[in-house]
Design an enzyme around this catalytic site. Structure first.
Site, PDB file in Angstrom:
ATOM      1  N   PHE A 152       0.852  -1.243  -0.041  1.00 53.67           N
ATOM      2  CA  PHE A 152      -0.264  -0.150   0.014  1.00 53.67           C
ATOM      3  C   PHE A 152       0.716   1.445  -0.310  1.00 53.67           C
ATOM      4  O   PHE A 152       0.286   2.521   0.284  1.00 53.67           O
ATOM      5  CB  PHE A 152      -0.873  -0.292   1.149  1.00 53.67           C
ATOM      6  N   LEU A 153       1.627   0.906  -0.077  1.00 50.82           N
ATOM      7  CA  LEU A 153       3.236   2.421  -0.502  1.00 50.82           C
ATOM      8  C   LEU A 153       2.332   3.715  -1.212  1.00 50.82           C
ATOM      9  O   LEU A 153       2.284   2.950  -2.567  1.00 50.82           O
ATOM     10  CB  LEU A 153       4.457   2.086   0.028  1.00 50.82           C
ATOM     11  N   GLU A 155       3.893   6.202  -3.453  1.00 49.14           N
ATOM     12  CA  GLU A 155       5.574   7.441  -4.267  1.00 49.14           C
ATOM     13  C   GLU A 155       5.662   8.214  -3.467  1.00 49.14           C
ATOM     14  O   GLU A 155       4.480   9.248  -3.302  1.00 49.14           O
ATOM     15  CB  GLU A 155       5.475   7.701  -5.793  1.00 49.14           C
ATOM     16  N   LYS A 220      -6.360  -4.813  -2.258  1.00 52.81           N
ATOM     17  CA  LYS A 220      -5.453  -4.020  -2.978  1.00 52.81           C
ATOM     18  C   LYS A 220      -6.090  -3.123  -4.287  1.00 52.81           C
ATOM     19  O   LYS A 220      -6.131  -1.922  -3.812  1.00 52.81           O
ATOM     20  CB  LYS A 220      -4.832  -4.304  -3.149  1.00 52.81           C
ATOM     21  N   PHE A 265      -7.584  13.087   0.927  1.00 58.31           N
ATOM     22  CA  PHE A 265      -7.961  12.462  -0.306  1.00 58.31           C
ATOM     23  C   PHE A 265      -8.784  13.039  -0.763  1.00 58.31           C
ATOM     24  O   PHE A 265      -9.754  12.283  -1.494  1.00 58.31           O
ATOM     25  CB  PHE A 265      -8.640  11.121  -0.242  1.00 58.31           C
ATOM     26  N   ALA A 268      -8.791  19.578  -4.449  1.00 54.47           N
ATOM     27  CA  ALA A 268      -9.327  18.695  -6.146  1.00 54.47           C
ATOM     28  C   ALA A 268      -8.341  19.217  -6.561  1.00 54.47           C
ATOM     29  O   ALA A 268      -7.248  19.741  -6.507  1.00 54.47           O
ATOM     30  CB  ALA A 268     -11.097  20.166  -6.114  1.00 54.47           C
ATOM     31  N   GLY A 269      -8.296  18.597  -8.305  1.00 53.85           N
ATOM     32  CA  GLY A 269      -7.439  19.504  -9.062  1.00 53.85           C
ATOM     33  C   GLY A 269      -7.189  18.759 -10.383  1.00 53.85           C
ATOM     34  O   GLY A 269      -8.584  19.357 -11.115  1.00 53.85           O
ATOM     35  N   CYS A 276      -0.259   3.754 -10.903  1.00 48.13           N
ATOM     36  CA  CYS A 276      -1.613   2.463 -10.201  1.00 48.13           C
ATOM     37  C   CYS A 276      -2.806   3.220 -10.219  1.00 48.13           C
ATOM     38  O   CYS A 276      -2.900   2.226 -10.554  1.00 48.13           O
ATOM     39  CB  CYS A 276      -1.369   3.004  -8.631  1.00 48.13           C
ATOM     40  N   ARG A 343       4.151   9.018 -14.589  1.00 50.93           N
ATOM     41  CA  ARG A 343       2.924   8.075 -16.148  1.00 50.93           C
ATOM     42  C   ARG A 343       2.645   8.449 -15.597  1.00 50.93           C
ATOM     43  O   ARG A 343       1.679   9.094 -14.751  1.00 50.93           O
ATOM     44  CB  ARG A 343       3.269   5.883 -15.441  1.00 50.93           C
TER      45      ARG A 343
HETATM   46  C1  UGA Z   1      -1.022   5.352  -4.648  1.00 52.46           C
HETATM   47  C2  UGA Z   1      -2.325   4.707  -3.180  1.00 52.46           C
HETATM   48  O1  UGA Z   1      -2.298   5.749  -2.945  1.00 52.46           O
HETATM   49  C3  UGA Z   1      -0.829   3.875  -1.912  1.00 52.46           C
HETATM   50  O2  UGA Z   1      -1.591   3.359  -1.158  1.00 52.46           O
HETATM   51  C4  UGA Z   1      -0.760   2.600  -3.037  1.00 52.46           C
HETATM   52  O3  UGA Z   1      -0.449   1.595  -2.607  1.00 52.46           O
HETATM   53  C5  UGA Z   1      -0.689   2.834  -4.625  1.00 52.46           C
HETATM   54  O4  UGA Z   1      -0.991   4.100  -5.019  1.00 52.46           O
HETATM   55  C6  UGA Z   1       0.296   1.354  -5.559  1.00 52.46           C
HETATM   56  O5  UGA Z   1      -0.923   1.274  -5.489  1.00 52.46           O
HETATM   57  O6  UGA Z   1       1.103   1.380  -5.919  1.00 52.46           O
HETATM   58  P1  UGA Z   1       0.568   6.930  -5.430  1.00 52.46           P
HETATM   59  O7  UGA Z   1       0.238   6.218  -6.600  1.00 52.46           O
HETATM   60  O8  UGA Z   1       2.067   6.451  -5.234  1.00 52.46           O
HETATM   61  O9  UGA Z   1      -0.277   5.840  -4.630  1.00 52.46           O
HETATM   62  O10 UGA Z   1      -0.340   8.198  -5.212  1.00 52.46           O
HETATM   63  P2  UGA Z   1      -1.291   9.311  -4.731  1.00 52.46           P
HETATM   64  O11 UGA Z   1      -0.452   9.880  -3.130  1.00 52.46           O
HETATM   65  O12 UGA Z   1      -2.438   8.330  -4.339  1.00 52.46           O
HETATM   66  O13 UGA Z   1      -1.472  10.120  -5.435  1.00 52.46           O
HETATM   67  C7  UGA Z   1      -2.525   9.220  -6.662  1.00 52.46           C
HETATM   68  C8  UGA Z   1      -3.021  10.882  -7.784  1.00 52.46           C
HETATM   69  O14 UGA Z   1      -4.256  11.134  -6.515  1.00 52.46           O
HETATM   70  C9  UGA Z   1      -1.751  11.463  -7.912  1.00 52.46           C
HETATM   71  O15 UGA Z   1      -2.296  11.778  -9.574  1.00 52.46           O
HETATM   72  C10 UGA Z   1      -2.348  12.644  -7.373  1.00 52.46           C
HETATM   73  O16 UGA Z   1      -2.174  14.125  -7.747  1.00 52.46           O
HETATM   74  C11 UGA Z   1      -3.539  12.640  -7.354  1.00 52.46           C
HETATM   75  N1  UGA Z   1      -4.420  13.155  -5.925  1.00 52.46           N
HETATM   76  C12 UGA Z   1      -3.670  12.787  -4.202  1.00 52.46           C
HETATM   77  C13 UGA Z   1      -5.305  14.262  -5.542  1.00 52.46           C
HETATM   78  O17 UGA Z   1      -5.965  14.721  -7.258  1.00 52.46           O
HETATM   79  N2  UGA Z   1      -6.563  14.605  -4.584  1.00 52.46           N
HETATM   80  C14 UGA Z   1      -5.665  14.403  -3.871  1.00 52.46           C
HETATM   81  O18 UGA Z   1      -6.238  14.779  -2.447  1.00 52.46           O
HETATM   82  C15 UGA Z   1      -5.098  13.125  -3.127  1.00 52.46           C
END
Ligand code: UGA
Length: 445
Positions: A152-153, A155, A220, A265, A268-269, A276, A343
């Site tokens: 669940f990590l 990046e 997952k 989480f 907005a954006g 992932c 990616r």
């Molecule tokens: C995500 C999950 O958060 C991890 O728990 C999971 O283990 C991982 O996928 C995986 O399957 O390996 P990650 O892809 O590293 O992690 O990034 P996140 O921090 O979750 O962000 C994902 C996307 O959501 C990004 O594009 C970020 O900009 C966007 N985001 C996140 C938003 O637009 N708004 C938010 O409030 C949060």
């Protein structure tokens, strides 16, 4: 315990170093020999805070070694982690070629009872598929157990997430395997390893969930899909905010005060990207379809996300009119801050579209210094944010890197051709920018 980790990508490398740091003997295997030699010298192919130091110190202690030979790594270990990629095929179905190859190799290398853990994000039923391949390829009748142990990590926070996870999920029907897993992860569960001491992220104890492998695989996918849904939902509300004149920052704050909804989480954006969410949401939707239970919500979540990237283009047209020959400075390429991963980054869609519309595009990212594969080479990379916006008609913030908060907007005012800012992450200080005379547009704000 003696552990072999197959695959030294994000998940494999972080898992390997974490297990070495908590006291196990770890062999990380990768078929790419040049990668293996660089890793032995402590050269890390990815940008991840804290990882390089941990790799170097564990290589020095000899608790972590790298090898290009999968079979010897498997033969020397009691526990084998599969951490190879499952990239999406055009249909959305994950490509299991690497998993199948590794399972065949494990089968051929079995020389006694071993636990095979799958950490890669895989379609429902993969644990059973791996079992079958290993059985078909093993030469003796050595016993083994397959465990689904999803990762669940995040990046950019991978090291912290590996040492201080919110949960450990073990999918297995074997008591022996479950007990060995509890032993393997004991220091993490109890949080009593050296690295944890004095660390602000240390937890009291990490919950461990024991279930069957199918439920574990689904935990997952469903977790990532739910998080992506949360963001697409918030982005849809942000778009409504723009129509009705509400402010998404206040709306999400107000929603998040309800503990059932939560405040995390909820930003907005311009939508989610990365290696992932896009892959996993599509894969779950594909599985749902395959099993005759179409996932209408997931399909809408993907659709909202695809459209969200184009909000930036619409806003640019609202601000500039015709885009042709306009100079646009884009800040941020990585799909999110604190990573060099591009990616499925929204930046690529936005930059390609601006170029297609005839703009001159300059891009800057604090870490990414090369064109992502799918980015049009017409964009010009520059070495700082000021160069990106010098003479520009518009600044577009795509990735919320901390350093963009400390930019000197007084100076920028003097070098931009027009004082236009689109903030794709609602990250900058809107009030300050408007007072400085900028025309500022956020998302739903
Ligand atoms: C995500 C999950 O958060 C991890 O728990 C999971 O283990 C991982 O996928 C995986 O399957 O390996 P990650 O892809 O590293 O992690 O990034 P996140 O921090 O979750 O962000 C994902 C996307 O959501 C990004 O594009 C970020 O900009 C966007 N985001 C996140 C938003 O637009 N708004 C938010 O409030 C949060």
């Amino acid at each position: 315990m003696k552990v072999c980790v197959i695959g030294t990508g994000y998940v494999g490398l972080v898992t390997g170093v974490c297990l070495a740091e908590i006291g196990h003997d770890v062999i990380c295997v990768d078929k790419d020999e040049s990668k293996v030699s660089s890793l032995m010298e402590g050269k890390i192919p990815i940008f991840e805070e804290g990882l390089e130091e941990l790799v170097k110190s564990n290589v020095k202690k000899k608790s972590l070694v790298f090898d290009a030979e999968t079979s010897s790594g498997v033969a020397k270990s009691d526990i084998v982690f599969i951490c190879v990629g499952t990239p999406p095929l055009p249909s959305g179905k994950p490509d299991l070629t690497a998993i199948d190859d590794v399972a065949r190799m494990i089968g051929k290398s079995l020389n006694g009872y071993k636990i095979i853990l799958n950490k890669s994000t895989v379609p429902i039923g993969t644990a059973k598929r791996i079992t079958k391949i290993i059985r078909e390829n093993q030469e003796g009748d050595q016993g083994f157990d397959i465990v689904s142990n999803p990762e669940f990590l995040k990046e950019g926070e991978a090291v912290k997430d590996a040492f201080f996870p919110e949960r450990i999920v073990i999918g297995s029907g074997s008591k022996k395997a479950i007990n060995m897993m509890k032993e393997l992860y004991g220091p993490i569960i109890r949080q009593d390893f050296d690295y944890a001491s004095g660390n602000s992220h240390r937890k009291k104890q990490v919950p461990i969930l024991i279930t069957d492998s199918t439920s574990s695989e689904l935990i997952k996918y469903a977790s990532n899909a739910f998080l992506a849904t949360k963001i697409s939902f918030v982005n849809e509300v942000a778009n409504i905010c723009e129509r009705v004149g509400a402010n998404i920052l206040d709306v999400t704050y107000g929603m998040g005060l309800d503990e059932r909804i939560g405040s995390r989480f909820m930003k907005a954006g311009i939508g989610w990207g990365g290696s992932c969410f896009p892959k996993d949401v599509r894969a779950l939707s594909y599985t749902a379809e395959e099993y005759g239970s179409p996932a209408s919500i997931l399909n809408a979540v993907i659709q909202v996300n695809n459209q969200q990237r184009f909000k930036i283009i619409q806003k640019a047209v609202d601000m500039l009119g015709i885009i042709e020959d306009k100079v646009i400075g884009v800040l941020g390429i990585a799909f999110k801050p604190n990573t060099d991963d591009t990616r499925e980054a929204p930046s690529v869609t936005v930059i390609n579209k601006f170029l297609e519309l005839g703009a001159e595009v300059r891009v800057y990212d604090p870490i990414v210094r090369d064109y992502p594969d799918s980015m049009d080479r017409g964009a010009l990379f520059v070495t700082d944010a000021y160069k990106a916006v010098e003479g520009a008609d518009l600044m577009v913030l795509v990735t919320e890197w901390e350093e963009f908060l400390t930019l000197d907007f007084n100076r920028i005012k003097g070098i931009m051709s027009e004082k236009n800012i689109i903030d794709g992450r609602n990250f900058l200080d809107k009030k300050m920018l408007r007072e400085l005379g900028y025309k500022y547009m956020g998302i739903g704000n």
